[in-house]
Scaffold this motif. Structure first.
Motif, short mmCIF file in Angstrom:
data_model
loop_
_atom_site.label_atom_id
_atom_site.label_comp_id
_atom_site.label_asym_id
_atom_site.label_seq_id
_atom_site.Cartn_x
_atom_site.Cartn_y
_atom_site.Cartn_z
N GLN A 312 0.82 -1.21 0.00
CA GLN A 312 0.00 0.00 0.00
C GLN A 312 0.85 1.26 0.00
O GLN A 312 0.56 2.22 -0.71
CB GLN A 312 -0.93 0.00 1.21
CG GLN A 312 -2.06 -1.01 1.13
CD GLN A 312 -2.83 -1.11 2.44
OE1 GLN A 312 -2.36 -0.68 3.49
NE2 GLN A 312 -4.03 -1.70 2.38
N ALA A 313 1.92 1.26 0.79
CA ALA A 313 2.79 2.43 0.85
C ALA A 313 3.43 2.70 -0.51
O ALA A 313 3.51 3.86 -0.96
CB ALA A 313 3.88 2.22 1.91
N VAL A 314 3.87 1.64 -1.20
CA VAL A 314 4.47 1.81 -2.52
C VAL A 314 3.45 2.34 -3.52
O VAL A 314 3.74 3.27 -4.30
CB VAL A 314 5.05 0.46 -3.01
CG1 VAL A 314 5.50 0.57 -4.46
CG2 VAL A 314 6.22 0.04 -2.14
N LEU A 315 2.25 1.78 -3.51
CA LEU A 315 1.21 2.22 -4.45
C LEU A 315 0.80 3.67 -4.18
O LEU A 315 0.45 4.40 -5.11
CB LEU A 315 0.00 1.29 -4.36
CG LEU A 315 0.24 -0.16 -4.81
CD1 LEU A 315 -1.04 -0.98 -4.65
CD2 LEU A 315 0.71 -0.19 -6.26
N ILE A 316 0.83 4.09 -2.93
CA ILE A 316 0.52 5.49 -2.61
C ILE A 316 1.56 6.42 -3.23
O ILE A 316 1.23 7.47 -3.79
CB ILE A 316 0.43 5.68 -1.09
CG1 ILE A 316 -0.87 5.06 -0.56
CG2 ILE A 316 0.48 7.17 -0.71
CD1 ILE A 316 -0.97 5.03 0.95
N PHE A 317 2.83 6.05 -3.14
CA PHE A 317 3.88 6.84 -3.80
C PHE A 317 3.64 6.89 -5.31
O PHE A 317 3.81 7.94 -5.93
CB PHE A 317 5.25 6.23 -3.51
CG PHE A 317 5.94 6.80 -2.30
CD1 PHE A 317 6.87 7.81 -2.45
CD2 PHE A 317 5.65 6.34 -1.04
CE1 PHE A 317 7.51 8.34 -1.34
CE2 PHE A 317 6.27 6.86 0.07
CZ PHE A 317 7.21 7.87 -0.07
N TYR A 318 3.28 5.75 -5.89
CA TYR A 318 2.99 5.72 -7.32
C TYR A 318 1.85 6.69 -7.65
O TYR A 318 1.92 7.43 -8.65
CB TYR A 318 2.56 4.31 -7.75
CG TYR A 318 3.64 3.26 -7.76
CD1 TYR A 318 4.96 3.56 -7.42
CD2 TYR A 318 3.33 1.95 -8.11
CE1 TYR A 318 5.93 2.58 -7.43
CE2 TYR A 318 4.31 0.95 -8.12
CZ TYR A 318 5.60 1.27 -7.77
OH TYR A 318 6.56 0.30 -7.79
N ALA A 319 0.81 6.66 -6.83
CA ALA A 319 -0.37 7.49 -7.11
C ALA A 319 -0.04 8.97 -7.03
O ALA A 319 -0.43 9.75 -7.91
CB ALA A 319 -1.48 7.15 -6.12
N TRP A 320 0.67 9.39 -5.99
CA TRP A 320 1.06 10.80 -5.88
C TRP A 320 1.91 11.23 -7.07
O TRP A 320 1.71 12.32 -7.63
CB TRP A 320 1.83 11.03 -4.58
CG TRP A 320 0.98 11.18 -3.36
CD1 TRP A 320 0.72 10.24 -2.40
CD2 TRP A 320 0.24 12.35 -2.97
NE1 TRP A 320 -0.11 10.75 -1.43
CE2 TRP A 320 -0.42 12.05 -1.74
CE3 TRP A 320 0.09 13.62 -3.51
CZ2 TRP A 320 -1.22 12.97 -1.07
CZ3 TRP A 320 -0.71 14.54 -2.84
CH2 TRP A 320 -1.35 14.21 -1.65
N THR A 321 2.87 10.40 -7.44
CA THR A 321 3.74 10.73 -8.57
C THR A 321 2.93 10.85 -9.86
O THR A 321 3.13 11.80 -10.65
CB THR A 321 4.82 9.65 -8.74
OG1 THR A 321 5.58 9.53 -7.54
CG2 THR A 321 5.75 10.00 -9.90
N ALA A 322 2.02 9.92 -10.10
CA ALA A 322 1.22 9.94 -11.33
C ALA A 322 0.31 11.15 -11.38
O ALA A 322 0.23 11.83 -12.42
CB ALA A 322 0.41 8.65 -11.43
N VAL A 323 -0.37 11.44 -10.29
CA VAL A 323 -1.32 12.56 -10.29
C VAL A 323 -0.62 13.89 -10.53
O VAL A 323 -1.04 14.70 -11.36
CB VAL A 323 -2.10 12.59 -8.95
CG1 VAL A 323 -2.84 13.91 -8.79
CG2 VAL A 323 -3.08 11.44 -8.89
N ILE A 324 0.47 14.12 -9.81
CA ILE A 324 1.15 15.41 -9.93
C ILE A 324 1.83 15.57 -11.29
O ILE A 324 1.72 16.62 -11.94
CB ILE A 324 2.17 15.58 -8.79
CG1 ILE A 324 1.44 15.62 -7.44
CG2 ILE A 324 2.98 16.86 -8.98
CD1 ILE A 324 2.36 15.65 -6.25
N SER A 325 2.52 14.53 -11.75
CA SER A 325 3.24 14.65 -13.02
C SER A 325 2.28 14.71 -14.21
O SER A 325 2.45 15.53 -15.12
CB SER A 325 4.23 13.49 -13.18
OG SER A 325 3.57 12.25 -13.10
#
Length: 398
Positions: A312-325
């Motif tokens: 879950q922690a890894v996927l949260i990092f993925y999500a933040w990176t995807a949304v912002i970029s």
């Protein structure tokens, strides 16, 4: 586009094949360090995956050099050799650190040398694509370039604490950056779509994609400092290479946002690593420690402490990176701009809600435990789940 896909595929295949070789050799010869106090994994895991990524990058560049469409990229061989030379320096420093645990000053010196090699061969920030701003002097350009490269390398290295975290974040961020650089060069050089920034990004995407299968949770192999620093170096280099491809003076008022994208997008794709890096440096300096000293208070550690699982922690990092970029990229490809604002706003709200969800669960458990009727079986059961009572019990213990 198909030639970029080709070099990315070459990088991915070579990296994937070598990760298996390095994984097998590392276990055969026990080439893995002991588990440190700050580590999240519970079993010794090899850390030499960065070697496979580096070789994959080199092979991909060799293949690209044989494709005539990339002739303009290799028309300045000094820059290409500087990138590969800097990458070699970083990988050697990283491997040495993964095996012998070098002191931070030695690692920083190696990073500065690698960044200096890039800047010396012309891969440097000379101008900024906002109002035609030009760096004051060659010396200042050299210093700013070195600082930028070292900053990005360490920012990426600092978040390398969970299985698949750096490889996945880099895959998303560089995928977005490749789309941007490819579209940008279509506007600025409509008769030649091939440039150094896009090539670096495509090669790095392939290396991360080839490495991720063995690195995803539960990881069989880590990229180590060699891989994390290599990813940071190439991301910084591609961002520097793309500056100057757009002339803001040629953009109309309706294209105001695109004029800022060359500066905003590199920060957008690195916002999480840079935030973690900034917080870590501030935290350590405030405690009177070296900014490069290790601890267990990075953002990924905090997510685990909040109650998120490793995945879950890894996927949260993925999500933040995807949304912002992606949100930042949409300002370049969409009009009207309110569509990009909607995507960014909704994405940030969802990411925030998911990130804070364990706190809501803990609060609900606390309320349920405290609201149960005293003396009942329900109260006794729920009292065991009350985090405040548990914390109080820990304080009472000698």
């Amino acid at each position: 586009m198909r030639f970029y896909l080709l070099v990315a595929l070459v990088s991915a295949v070579v990296t994937f094949g070598l990760t298996w070789v390095i994984y097998k050799l590392s276990h055969k010869y026990r080439l893995y360090p002991k588990i440190r106090e700050r580590d999240v994994h519970t079993r010794p895991t090899p850390r030499l995956g960065g070697i496979a990524m580096f070789i994959g990058v080199v092979v991909a560049f060799v293949v690209a050099s044989q494709i005539s469409w990339f002739r303009l990229v290799f028309a300045e061989p000094g820059k290409v050799w500087a990138i590969l030379g800097a990458a070699l320096i970083i990988v050697l420093i990283g491997v040495a650190d993964d095996i012998w645990d070098l002191d931070w000053l030695t690692k920083l010196a190696g990073q500065i040398i690698a960044a200096g090699l890039l800047a010396w061969q012309g891969v440097q920030i000379v101008s900024l694509p906002i109002g035609g701003l030009t760096i004051g002097s060659s010396g200042m350009s050299l210093v700013i370039t070195i600082l930028a490269v070292v900053l990005v390398m360490n920012a990426i290295n600092f978040i390398d604490g969970l299985d698949g975290l750096v490889a996945g974040v880099a895959l998303i961020a560089n995928g977005v950056f490749f789309i941007y650089s490819y579209l940008l060069v279509q506007d600025t050089s409509p008769f030649d779509y091939f440039n150094l920034a896009s090539l670096i990004t495509a090669v790095l995407i392939g290396a991360c994609a080839g490495f991720l299968p063995l690195n995803f949770h539960p990881a069989k192999l880590f990229m180590g400092d060699a891989g994390a620093l290599l990813v940071g170096l190439l991301m910084a280099t591609s961002a520097i290479a793309v500056t100057g491809q757009v002339d803001p003076a040629q953009l109309g008022r309706s294209q105001l946002f695109p004029a800022f994208i060359p500066i905003l997008l590199p920060f957008a794709i690195l916002v999480i690593p840079l935030l973690d890096f900034g917080l870590a440096v501030f935290r350590r300096l405030r405690a009177g420690k070296s900014p490069f000293s290790a601890d267990r208070q990075h953002l990924h550690h905090r997510l685990l402490d909040m109650g998120h699982s490793h995945l879950q922690a890894v996927l949260i990092f993925y999500a933040w990176t995807a949304v912002i970029s992606i949100g930042c990229l949409l300002f370049f490809v969409l009009q009207p701009y309110w569509l990009a604002f909607i995507f960014l706003g909704v994405g940030l709200v969802v990411c925030t809600a998911v990130t804070l969800s364990p706190l809501s669960r803990e609060k609900r458990r606390e309320i349920e435990a405290q609201s149960a009727d005293a003396g009942t079986l329900e109260a006794e059961v729920k009292a065991g789940d009350d985090p405040l009572d548990a914390a109080a019990d820990e304080i009472k213990e000698p």
